[in-house]
Design a protein around this motif. Structure first.
Motif, PDB file in Angstrom:
ATOM      1  N   TYR A 196       0.850  -1.178   0.000  1.00  8.52           N
ATOM      2  CA  TYR A 196       0.000   0.000   0.000  1.00  8.52           C
ATOM      3  C   TYR A 196       0.886   1.229   0.000  1.00  8.52           C
ATOM      4  N   GLY A 197       0.390   2.336  -0.500  1.00  3.59           N
ATOM      5  CA  GLY A 197       1.173   3.561  -0.545  1.00  3.59           C
ATOM      6  C   GLY A 197       1.638   4.017   0.822  1.00  3.59           C
ATOM      7  N   ARG A 198       0.894   3.646   1.858  1.00  2.00           N
ATOM      8  CA  ARG A 198       1.247   4.085   3.213  1.00  2.00           C
ATOM      9  C   ARG A 198       2.193   3.129   3.923  1.00  2.00           C
ATOM     10  N   GLU A 199       2.399   1.946   3.379  1.00  2.48           N
ATOM     11  CA  GLU A 199       3.252   0.957   4.036  1.00  2.48           C
ATOM     12  C   GLU A 199       4.715   1.415   3.978  1.00  2.48           C
ATOM     13  N   LYS A 200       5.343   1.501   5.119  1.00  2.32           N
ATOM     14  CA  LYS A 200       6.742   1.910   5.191  1.00  2.32           C
ATOM     15  C   LYS A 200       7.632   0.683   5.065  1.00  2.32           C
ATOM     16  N   ILE A 201       8.516   0.712   4.089  1.00  2.00           N
ATOM     17  CA  ILE A 201       9.463  -0.382   3.897  1.00  2.00           C
ATOM     18  C   ILE A 201      10.871   0.184   3.917  1.00  2.00           C
ATOM     19  N   LYS A 202      11.836  -0.671   4.198  1.00  4.64           N
ATOM     20  CA  LYS A 202      13.229  -0.241   4.199  1.00  4.64           C
ATOM     21  C   LYS A 202      13.718  -0.231   2.755  1.00  4.64           C
ATOM     22  N   LYS A 203      14.229   0.901   2.332  1.00  4.14           N
ATOM     23  CA  LYS A 203      14.713   1.034   0.955  1.00  4.14           C
ATOM     24  C   LYS A 203      16.117   0.468   0.838  1.00  4.14           C
ATOM     25  N   ILE A 204      16.400  -0.078  -0.329  1.00  4.65           N
ATOM     26  CA  ILE A 204      17.712  -0.657  -0.614  1.00  4.65           C
ATOM     27  C   ILE A 204      18.668   0.473  -0.983  1.00  4.65           C
ATOM     28  N   SER A 205      19.795   0.544  -0.316  1.00  2.31           N
ATOM     29  CA  SER A 205      20.785   1.586  -0.565  1.00  2.31           C
ATOM     30  C   SER A 205      21.724   1.168  -1.698  1.00  2.31           C
ATOM     31  N   GLN A 206      22.475   2.117  -2.205  1.00  2.00           N
ATOM     32  CA  GLN A 206      23.433   1.835  -3.271  1.00  2.00           C
ATOM     33  C   GLN A 206      24.461   0.783  -2.857  1.00  2.00           C
ATOM     34  N   PRO A 207      25.102   0.902  -1.674  1.00  2.00           N
ATOM     35  CA  PRO A 207      26.087  -0.124  -1.305  1.00  2.00           C
ATOM     36  C   PRO A 207      25.485  -1.531  -1.218  1.00  2.00           C
ATOM     37  N   LEU A 208      24.279  -1.645  -0.691  1.00  2.00           N
ATOM     38  CA  LEU A 208      23.644  -2.967  -0.596  1.00  2.00           C
ATOM     39  C   LEU A 208      23.292  -3.487  -1.988  1.00  2.00           C
ATOM     40  N   ALA A 209      22.781  -2.625  -2.847  1.00  2.00           N
ATOM     41  CA  ALA A 209      22.449  -3.035  -4.211  1.00  2.00           C
ATOM     42  C   ALA A 209      23.687  -3.509  -4.964  1.00  2.00           C
ATOM     43  N   GLU A 210      24.795  -2.806  -4.750  1.00  2.00           N
ATOM     44  CA  GLU A 210      26.030  -3.196  -5.428  1.00  2.00           C
ATOM     45  C   GLU A 210      26.514  -4.567  -4.981  1.00  2.00           C
ATOM     46  N   ARG A 211      26.218  -4.945  -3.749  1.00  2.00           N
ATOM     47  CA  ARG A 211      26.592  -6.295  -3.281  1.00  2.00           C
ATOM     48  C   ARG A 211      25.829  -7.378  -4.035  1.00  2.00           C
ATOM     49  N   TYR A 212      24.655  -7.038  -4.555  1.00  2.00           N
ATOM     50  CA  TYR A 212      23.854  -7.992  -5.326  1.00  2.00           C
ATOM     51  C   TYR A 212      24.103  -7.895  -6.829  1.00  2.00           C
ATOM     52  N   GLY A 213      25.105  -7.120  -7.243  1.00  2.00           N
ATOM     53  CA  GLY A 213      25.479  -7.053  -8.649  1.00  2.00           C
ATOM     54  C   GLY A 213      24.792  -5.962  -9.449  1.00  2.00           C
ATOM     55  N   ILE A 214      24.139  -5.015  -8.788  1.00  2.00           N
ATOM     56  CA  ILE A 214      23.463  -3.920  -9.477  1.00  2.00           C
ATOM     57  C   ILE A 214      24.441  -2.745  -9.569  1.00  2.00           C
ATOM     58  N   THR A 215      24.650  -2.248 -10.775  1.00  2.00           N
ATOM     59  CA  THR A 215      25.588  -1.140 -10.989  1.00  2.00           C
ATOM     60  C   THR A 215      25.016  -0.175 -12.022  1.00  2.00           C
ATOM     61  N   GLU A 216      25.700   0.941 -12.193  1.00  2.00           N
ATOM     62  CA  GLU A 216      25.426   1.906 -13.261  1.00  2.00           C
ATOM     63  C   GLU A 216      23.966   2.359 -13.312  1.00  2.00           C
ATOM     64  N   VAL A 217      23.385   2.684 -12.176  1.00  2.00           N
ATOM     65  CA  VAL A 217      21.986   3.121 -12.136  1.00  2.00           C
ATOM     66  C   VAL A 217      21.908   4.582 -12.581  1.00  2.00           C
ATOM     67  N   LYS A 218      21.086   4.807 -13.600  1.00  2.00           N
ATOM     68  CA  LYS A 218      20.833   6.152 -14.104  1.00  2.00           C
ATOM     69  C   LYS A 218      19.340   6.306 -14.303  1.00  2.00           C
ATOM     70  N   TRP A 219      18.837   7.508 -14.128  1.00  2.00           N
ATOM     71  CA  TRP A 219      17.411   7.745 -14.331  1.00  2.00           C
ATOM     72  C   TRP A 219      17.200   9.031 -15.110  1.00  2.00           C
ATOM     73  N   ARG A 220      16.044   9.102 -15.785  1.00  2.00           N
ATOM     74  CA  ARG A 220      15.678  10.298 -16.526  1.00  2.00           C
ATOM     75  C   ARG A 220      14.165  10.344 -16.664  1.00  2.00           C
ATOM     76  N   LEU A 221      13.662  11.527 -16.910  1.00  2.00           N
ATOM     77  CA  LEU A 221      12.240  11.706 -17.123  1.00  2.00           C
ATOM     78  C   LEU A 221      11.876  11.148 -18.496  1.00  2.00           C
ATOM     79  N   SER A 222      10.797  10.375 -18.552  1.00  2.00           N
ATOM     80  CA  SER A 222      10.370   9.798 -19.822  1.00  2.00           C
ATOM     81  C   SER A 222       9.789  10.893 -20.708  1.00  2.00           C
ATOM     82  N   ARG A 223       9.892  10.744 -21.984  1.00  2.00           N
ATOM     83  CA  ARG A 223       9.367  11.746 -22.910  1.00  2.00           C
ATOM     84  C   ARG A 223       7.931  11.512 -23.236  1.00  2.00           C
TER      85      ARG A 223
END
Length: 75
Positions: A48-75
């Motif tokens: 639910y939108g109100r449910e508080k969850i712990k967000k995954i940080s960059q260092p933790l994500a990198e331990r799982y093999g996630i790299t090079e995260v980039k974002w942009r506004l869609s056109r």
């Protein structure tokens, strides 16, 4: 009024490029790393939108093999 926007998030999972679109009101680097983790199956999306969850940080994500995260506004 709905102020949500579409954002494109690009990242690499164990060197393999991935990309997806997410609808959110705001986006920053911390949010992008969390959403990339969710797409990779590491992070958790709250039920639910109100449910508080712990967000995954960059260092933790990198331990799982996630790299090079980039974002942009869609056109």
């Amino acid at each position: 009024m709905n102020t949500a926007k579409l954002f494109v998030i690009d990242y690499a999972l164990h060197g393999e490029p991935k990309s997806f679109i997410v609808r959110a009101e705001t986006m920053d680097n911390a949010e992008a790393w969390h959403w990339a983790s969710c797409d990779a199956g590491v992070g958790r999306i709250g039920r639910y939108g109100r449910e508080k969850i712990k967000k995954i940080s960059q260092p933790l994500a990198e331990r799982y093999g996630i790299t090079e995260v980039k974002w942009r506004l869609s056109r």
